[in-house]
Motif scaffolding. Structure first.
Motif, mmCIF file in Angstrom:
data_model
loop_
_atom_site.group_PDB
_atom_site.id
_atom_site.type_symbol
_atom_site.label_atom_id
_atom_site.label_comp_id
_atom_site.label_asym_id
_atom_site.label_seq_id
_atom_site.Cartn_x
_atom_site.Cartn_y
_atom_site.Cartn_z
ATOM 1 N N VAL A 170 -53.209 19.837 12.070
ATOM 2 C CA VAL A 170 -54.323 20.513 11.384
ATOM 3 C C VAL A 170 -53.891 20.954 9.993
ATOM 4 O O VAL A 170 -54.621 20.774 9.006
ATOM 5 C CB VAL A 170 -54.825 21.726 12.208
ATOM 6 C CG1 VAL A 170 -55.732 22.614 11.361
ATOM 7 C CG2 VAL A 170 -55.578 21.256 13.443
ATOM 8 N N LEU B 8 -59.520 21.130 12.685
ATOM 9 C CA LEU B 8 -59.400 21.218 14.143
ATOM 10 C C LEU B 8 -60.561 20.495 14.819
ATOM 11 O O LEU B 8 -60.366 19.786 15.817
ATOM 12 C CB LEU B 8 -59.359 22.682 14.578
ATOM 13 C CG LEU B 8 -59.146 22.933 16.075
ATOM 14 C CD1 LEU B 8 -57.813 22.362 16.559
ATOM 15 C CD2 LEU B 8 -59.218 24.427 16.393
ATOM 16 N N ASP C 181 -63.719 26.738 17.368
ATOM 17 C CA ASP C 181 -62.754 26.274 16.357
ATOM 18 C C ASP C 181 -62.296 27.444 15.490
ATOM 19 O O ASP C 181 -61.108 27.592 15.196
ATOM 20 C CB ASP C 181 -63.380 25.200 15.462
ATOM 21 C CG ASP C 181 -63.756 23.937 16.226
ATOM 22 O OD1 ASP C 181 -63.022 23.583 17.161
ATOM 23 O OD2 ASP C 181 -64.780 23.327 15.875
ATOM 24 N N ASP D 282 -50.584 20.384 17.529
ATOM 25 C CA ASP D 282 -51.944 20.319 16.997
ATOM 26 C C ASP D 282 -52.075 21.102 15.692
ATOM 27 O O ASP D 282 -52.718 20.643 14.735
ATOM 28 C CB ASP D 282 -52.944 20.841 18.028
ATOM 29 C CG ASP D 282 -53.398 19.757 18.990
ATOM 30 O OD1 ASP D 282 -52.927 18.609 18.870
ATOM 31 O OD2 ASP D 282 -54.226 20.046 19.874
#
Length: 325
Positions: free
Chosen positions: A42, A271, A284, A38
């Motif tokens: 990002v 994100l 976040d 992830d």
């Protein structure tokens, strides 16, 4: 009426379909590193460079190569070694006997996704060759400036354990990385799954079936959408308080710069986007704070001797600041 407040203002359907494809492909090969995957996505969408740190054998280089393979863009790799020269990275003018002029031969830094493997194995002179290109997306050689094509992303790996033949990265260079991602050992269950996956492969590379999911144009469009996502003023103030506290914390010798504040904003937006939201939440900001800040700050000698880490201090700072709701 309450439900109408949370209606999606930005269509993120296409972006999230592509993100899910990348997650699926990378997750089937890099088992147990969902957060790492992830953060790689990002970093790509937030237009930032990433430093991946971990002991040998935890798939740092493989993760970077798979991300590059999932994008229809030019990929190049540089293996940093103690004898590597800046010209080996940036390129060098060579004399053309036919024309009688010098021509610039581009180095491996000219690409879209650049893997710098074991970045801490090259001396400071070679590492400093990356300063201009990472910040300004250009290279200046003999008075001539060469612009990099977009997207341009440096994925660097380093081993935190080895001291032999390694050089510490300058603080100015560390500050140019959006994230520093620490890749941990897999759990027992994850390692069993890794062994099972490898055992069932017969004369086949893990990465052989990875196909491009995102084009350069799609990345540019996604970045444009993400830049325009909504962030409430109280959340911007929350970010400013976190970063400002690093400059006034007695446990720290060096705090974070305004570049770190901007990095938190950009990465928090990205994100939110990959979670199919067109607005940023405090969660976040908290999620990206440690990978954005931990490598940009320095512990005081006393706290270093106590065995604390910069991640511990960032965590303490976030806990003491009131989270806006």
């Amino acid at each position: 009426m309450e439900q109408e407040q949370f209606n999606q203002r930005t269509d993120l359907t296409a972006l999230n379909a592509a993100v899910e494809q990348i997650r699926s492909v990378l997750g089937s090969i890099i088992i147990g590193q969902k957060q790492v995957i992830d953060f790689l996505i990002v970093g790509l969408l937030a237009d930032g460079h990433i430093l991946i740190e971990g002991v040998p054998g935890v798939a740092k280089t493989l993760s970077a190569k798979l991300l590059a393979k999932s994008i229809d863009a030019q990929f190049s790799r540089v293996q940093f070694t103690p004898d590597l020269m800046p010209s080996d990275v940036l390129g060098t003018p060579i004399f053309n006997t036919k024309s009688g002029d010098f021509e610039f031969r581009k180095g491996p830094i000219f690409g879209n996704i650049i893997l710098v493997d074991e970045i801490n194995r090259a001396p400071a002179k070679t590492q400093s060759a990356l300063f201009e290109v990472m910040e300004e997306r250009q290279v200046t050689i003999d008075g001539e400036t060469y612009q990099m094509d977009e997207p341009f992303m440096v994925l660097a790996t380093q081993n935190p354990i080895e001291q032999e033949g390694t050089y510490r990265l300058p603080e100015a260079q560390l500050d140019r990385f959006l994230f520093k991602i620490e890749v941990k050992y897999p759990s027992l269950e994850e390692e069993t799954a890794i062994l099972m996956a490898q055992h069932t492969l017969v004369n086949k590379s893990l990465a052989s079936d990875v196909k491009p999911v995102l084009s350069v144009q799609q990345i540019q469009e996604a970045r444009s959408i993400i830049r325009n996502l909504f962030v409430e003023p109280k959340l911007l103030e929350f970010i400013a308080k976190i970063v400002n506290e690093t400059r006034n914390n007695p446990s720290l010798y060096l705090g974070a710069s305004p570049r770190a504040s901007l990095a938190i904003v950009h990465s928090a937006k990205a994100l939110a986007a990959i979670q199919n939201r067109d607005f940023v939440t405090p969660d976040d900001i908290i999620a990206v704070a440690i990978p954005v800040l931990a490598h940009r700050i320095l512990l005081s000698p006393e706290k270093e001797m106590e065995g604390l880490t910069t991640s511990d201090i960032v965590h303490q700072i976030i806990k003491k600041i009131e989270v806006p709701r």
